[in-house]
Design an enzyme around this catalytic site. Structure first.
Site, PDB file in Angstrom:
ATOM      1  N   CYS A 115     106.279 105.210  12.960  1.00  0.00           N
ATOM      2  CA  CYS A 115     105.124 105.916  12.837  1.00  0.00           C
ATOM      3  C   CYS A 115     103.647 105.191  13.239  1.00  0.00           C
ATOM      4  O   CYS A 115     103.950 104.020  13.211  1.00  0.00           O
ATOM      5  CB  CYS A 115     104.944 106.221  11.138  1.00  0.00           C
ATOM      6  SG  CYS A 115     106.054 106.970  10.464  1.00  0.00           S
ATOM      7  N   ARG A 133     105.710 105.445  19.037  1.00  0.00           N
ATOM      8  CA  ARG A 133     106.006 104.687  17.606  1.00  0.00           C
ATOM      9  C   ARG A 133     106.783 105.908  16.873  1.00  0.00           C
ATOM     10  O   ARG A 133     107.445 105.632  15.693  1.00  0.00           O
ATOM     11  CB  ARG A 133     104.876 104.046  16.830  1.00  0.00           C
ATOM     12  CG  ARG A 133     104.251 103.114  17.458  1.00  0.00           C
ATOM     13  CD  ARG A 133     103.121 102.654  16.725  1.00  0.00           C
ATOM     14  NE  ARG A 133     103.570 101.985  15.163  1.00  0.00           N
ATOM     15  CZ  ARG A 133     103.704 100.800  14.982  1.00  0.00           C
ATOM     16  NH1 ARG A 133     103.673  99.984  16.169  1.00  0.00           N
ATOM     17  NH2 ARG A 133     104.287 100.400  13.904  1.00  0.00           N
ATOM     18  N   TRP A 152     107.640 109.152  12.574  1.00  0.00           N
ATOM     19  CA  TRP A 152     109.162 109.234  12.904  1.00  0.00           C
ATOM     20  C   TRP A 152     109.682 109.241  11.466  1.00  0.00           C
ATOM     21  O   TRP A 152     109.666 108.310  10.620  1.00  0.00           O
ATOM     22  CB  TRP A 152     109.425 107.807  13.401  1.00  0.00           C
ATOM     23  CG  TRP A 152     111.045 107.662  13.909  1.00  0.00           C
ATOM     24  CD1 TRP A 152     111.343 107.916  15.147  1.00  0.00           C
ATOM     25  CD2 TRP A 152     111.952 107.138  13.335  1.00  0.00           C
ATOM     26  NE1 TRP A 152     112.707 107.733  14.962  1.00  0.00           N
ATOM     27  CE2 TRP A 152     113.215 107.145  13.917  1.00  0.00           C
ATOM     28  CE3 TRP A 152     112.050 106.576  11.950  1.00  0.00           C
ATOM     29  CZ2 TRP A 152     114.328 106.718  13.754  1.00  0.00           C
ATOM     30  CZ3 TRP A 152     113.459 106.146  11.660  1.00  0.00           C
ATOM     31  CH2 TRP A 152     114.455 106.277  12.263  1.00  0.00           C
ATOM     32  N   ASN A 160     102.644 104.085   7.181  1.00  0.00           N
ATOM     33  CA  ASN A 160     103.855 103.838   8.117  1.00  0.00           C
ATOM     34  C   ASN A 160     104.588 102.639   7.272  1.00  0.00           C
ATOM     35  O   ASN A 160     104.222 101.832   6.755  1.00  0.00           O
ATOM     36  CB  ASN A 160     103.397 103.047   9.513  1.00  0.00           C
ATOM     37  CG  ASN A 160     104.226 102.264  10.072  1.00  0.00           C
ATOM     38  OD1 ASN A 160     103.722 101.280  10.627  1.00  0.00           O
ATOM     39  ND2 ASN A 160     105.403 102.620   9.928  1.00  0.00           N
ATOM     40  N   GLU A 204     123.993  96.930  28.859  1.00  0.00           N
ATOM     41  CA  GLU A 204     122.449  97.427  28.977  1.00  0.00           C
ATOM     42  C   GLU A 204     122.198  98.680  29.653  1.00  0.00           C
ATOM     43  O   GLU A 204     121.579  99.765  29.328  1.00  0.00           O
ATOM     44  CB  GLU A 204     121.550  96.303  29.322  1.00  0.00           C
ATOM     45  CG  GLU A 204     119.983  96.767  29.655  1.00  0.00           C
ATOM     46  CD  GLU A 204     119.376  97.149  28.457  1.00  0.00           C
ATOM     47  OE1 GLU A 204     119.798  96.980  27.217  1.00  0.00           O
ATOM     48  OE2 GLU A 204     118.172  97.646  28.732  1.00  0.00           O
ATOM     49  N   LYS A 243     120.845 102.315  28.489  1.00  0.00           N
ATOM     50  CA  LYS A 243     119.729 103.078  29.152  1.00  0.00           C
ATOM     51  C   LYS A 243     120.183 104.432  29.183  1.00  0.00           C
ATOM     52  O   LYS A 243     119.337 105.202  29.157  1.00  0.00           O
ATOM     53  CB  LYS A 243     119.348 102.291  30.514  1.00  0.00           C
ATOM     54  CG  LYS A 243     118.416 100.982  30.503  1.00  0.00           C
ATOM     55  CD  LYS A 243     117.144 101.039  29.940  1.00  0.00           C
ATOM     56  CE  LYS A 243     116.975 100.995  28.615  1.00  0.00           C
ATOM     57  NZ  LYS A 243     117.138  99.704  27.708  1.00  0.00           N
ATOM     58  N   HIS A 297     142.390  97.922  28.151  1.00  0.00           N
ATOM     59  CA  HIS A 297     142.896  98.043  26.521  1.00  0.00           C
ATOM     60  C   HIS A 297     142.039  99.223  25.991  1.00  0.00           C
ATOM     61  O   HIS A 297     141.988  99.092  24.838  1.00  0.00           O
ATOM     62  CB  HIS A 297     142.499  96.940  25.848  1.00  0.00           C
ATOM     63  CG  HIS A 297     143.310  95.537  26.494  1.00  0.00           C
ATOM     64  ND1 HIS A 297     144.597  95.289  26.390  1.00  0.00           N
ATOM     65  CD2 HIS A 297     142.779  94.707  27.382  1.00  0.00           C
ATOM     66  CE1 HIS A 297     144.925  94.357  26.966  1.00  0.00           C
ATOM     67  NE2 HIS A 297     143.752  93.703  27.772  1.00  0.00           N
TER      68      HIS A 297
END
Ligand code: G6P
Length: 615
Positions: free
Chosen positions: A2, A27, A75, A101, A488, A492, A511
């Site tokens: 938020c 945010r 949010w 917030n 990473e 993304k 595996h």
């Protein structure tokens, strides 16, 4: 989570609030709202599910005049994203409005108490409970607004950054914070701005006060800023000058912040090193850890704590620190660490990695490690952020503001700072030969121009993205220090294109994930030169034998993999320890292009937020 913004001054509030909300949208962006008050005490509140842009469309043609106002981009935590749950929220009488917030953890019990006293709630939010409580206290105890805010906040458990506006007083705003950030800008002509970070403020003033936890700011038109703590003790505001520049928070000709930030990496990596390498003396200097050098020398263990991409930087850090300093390293998800009664020794060094410096779980893990006697260092990007302030020391990454929700330049800046820190500690301990030390410094300084070289392959990378944009799954493989880069790369892709992707150590593929491989499965393999190279070649053969598609990141001049792979992306050679700074770049670009081609909102992926200030 938020973003909140407030304004009181000589200008119209609405454009300032809307621009501020756009800058804070990273945010949270599932709903937005504003409340504006004019001098005739007309209160106008507009709120809407959806992005800030949708709110501005909704308000077009409606009255939004007034020189005092508050705004919020949400949010969702308590209550689904819809018009009713959007902020601002009203008190029972409708005279007070609030933006918030954070999370009021004990809202349910407070709500029950208020219901018994006749309060009726319109939304499912914890925030509405707080504003009802403030008004209830104000009326029953006949208090001034700021005293009622203090009294209510003394009853509250949880996190908050709030701004409260009173319909009957257009010359007053009351703000307060605990665990969620809040900055107050003081304009030259008596204007006040309040925001979750400095981005909405920078255009109007550089003079700011970062509110501390459990402080309440009372902003009265024409008067200077007054700050009190929750016990009503007056506090002298500490006014700081912002160093942030406006260009840093604008797109600068790029289609998306993410692309701009990927392209900024030659500069941001350089900025992370600036003034920290003294080449003539073959030395690294990091001011923020000077006081902890003895601790580092004697440390039995280093624990990295972080979330998301920062956690991946911690995993890369494990390879770098262990190799250079021979100090054992553990890497923990902050959210797991804080809840599992971890064993922490006083000679442990805990390093918290966080772009925002506000991630709630990382901040709580920092507090826990401190309570248990460890030395805690922060590697944060946002200067003055909560984690930076809560740590005993540390080093900023200086990557500049990162606005795209998917982290890119912060990751490479974190790895750069970790490398510098490890090199410095290695020097102190004498754990790395002088020649290797100097060579690594030399190679590190060459990284920015190598990143530039990789960025020149953008068009080829885009062509590869075109081929795989419609796939539903992807596998990312790497060994050794390339394994966290594989993680990473997968993160993304899933974050911004909603394609399911997994990162795996290449040898572990046998595996489990190998069962998934068929002609539909793209496998991105980091296969740069290093001690594991031949092993990775074998792993590629295993994928090819099952008709998987190989997209390999290899060093310039590599012919062996070129003959095996469906596509190769070449990158310059470097010391293996530094290779994540290069290998991650094509993976960032691939994800970016795939997401754009799929029509996804790259900078604001669904359900995510840049700064996760709830646990
Ligand atoms: C969110 C962001 C990620 C980030 C993570 C940790 O999930 O979307 O990009 O890596 O939080 O954030 P921090 O600010 O602590 O690095």
């Amino acid at each position: 989570m938020c973003g909140i913004v407030g304004y009181m001054g000589s200008k119209e509030a609405y454009p300032i609030l809307m621009k501020g909300l756009q800058r804070l949208e990273y945010r949270g962006y599932d709903s937005a709202g504003v409340a504006i008050l004019d001098h005739n005490k007309n209160l106008k509140v507009y709120k809407k599910k959806g992005k800030v842009y949708e709110l501005s469309e909704f308000i077009k043609g409606k009255d939004h005049s007034g020189k005092t106002g508050i705004g919020h981009t949400r949010w969702a935590t308590h209550g689904e994203p819809n018009d009713v749950n959007s902020h601002p929220h009203f008190s029972l009488s409708g005279n007070l409005v609030i933006i918030h917030n954070g999370i009021i953890e004990n809202y349910a019990s407070i709500k029950e108490g208020l219901k018994k006293r006749g309060h009726i709630f319109r939304s499912d939010t914890d925030t509405e409970v707080l504003i009802h409580l403030i008004e209830d206290i104000q009326q029953h105890e006949n208090l001034k607004l700021h005293h009622a805010v203090m009294a209510a906040l003394r009853q509250v458990v949880g996190a908050y950054a709030i701004v409260v506006m009173d319909k009957n007083n257009p010359d007053l705003l009351v703000a307060a914070k605990k665990s969620s950030p809040l900055v107050i800008g003081i304009g030259s002509n008596g204007d006040f701005l309040i925001a979750s970070d400095a981005a909405p403020i920078i255009e109007y003033t550089k003079n700011v006060v970062y509110l501390e936890d459990e402080q309440v700011a009372v902003l009265r038109r024409g008067e200077s800023l007054a700050i009190r703590n929750l016990k009503d003790k007056e506090i002298t505001p500490y006014v700081q000058e912002l160093t942030l520049e406006l260009e840093a928070i604008e797109k600068g000709g790029f289609d998306h912040f993410m692309l701009k930030e990927i392209y900024e990496q030659p500069r941001s990596i350089k900025d992370s090193m600036r003034g920290r390498i003294i080449a003539s003396e073959g030395k690294v200097q990091l001011g923020g850890i000077v006081d902890h050098e003895a601790k580092f020398k004697n440390a039995k263990r280093i624990i990295f704590i972080a979330c998301g991409t920062s956690w991946h930087a911690g995993l890369v850090g494990e390879y770098i620190f262990e190799e250079l300093t021979r100090i054992p390293v553990e890497v923990e998800y902050a959210s797991e660490f804080r809840y599992r009664n971890p064993i922490i020794y006083p000679d442990d060094i805990v390093i918290a990695i966080s772009q925002s410096g506000e991630t709630a779980d990382t901040l709580a893990a920092v507090e826990l490690a401190k309570q248990r006697g460890a030395t805690v260092l922060g590697i944060c990007n946002v200067v003055g952020s909560s984690i930076a302030r809560a740590s005993h020391g540390g080093s900023y990454t200086h990557a500049g503001p990162e606005i795209g929700v998917a982290s890119t330049k912060a990751f490479t800046a974190q790895i750069t700072v970790i490398t510098l820190m490890a090199l410095h500690v290695a020097r102190l301990k004498g754990s790395v030969p002088e020649s290797r030390f100097r060579n690594l410094l030399y190679e590190l300084e060459a990284i920015p121009s190598k990143v530039e070289e990789i960025l020149e392959s953008n068009n080829e990378i885009k062509k590869i993205a075109e081929k795989y944009k419609d796939n539903h799954n992807a596998l990312y493989l790497g060994r050794g220090i390339s394994f966290p880069v594989a993680l990473e790369g997968a993160l993304k892709l899933k974050e911004i294109s909603y394609i399911h992707a997994e990162g795996y150590p290449a040898a572990e593929m046998k595996h489990g994930p190998i069962a998934l491989i068929d002609e539909e499965m793209p496998v991105f393999v980091i296969a740069t030169k290093g001690p594991n190279y031949e092993k990775v070649v074998s792993n590629i053969q295993e994928v090819k034998a099952r008709k998987g598609k190989i997209i390999a990141i290899v060093n310039e001049g590599d012919l062996q993999i070129k003959n095996l792979a469906d596509h190769i992306i070449t990158i310059p050679e470097c010391d293996e320890l530094l290779s994540p700074l290069l290998t991650v770049i094509p993976l960032q670009l691939l994800s970016y292009h795939i997401a754009v081609m799929r029509g996804c909102n790259v900078d604001q992926p669904r359900n995510l937020a840049k700064s996760v200030t709830v646990e």
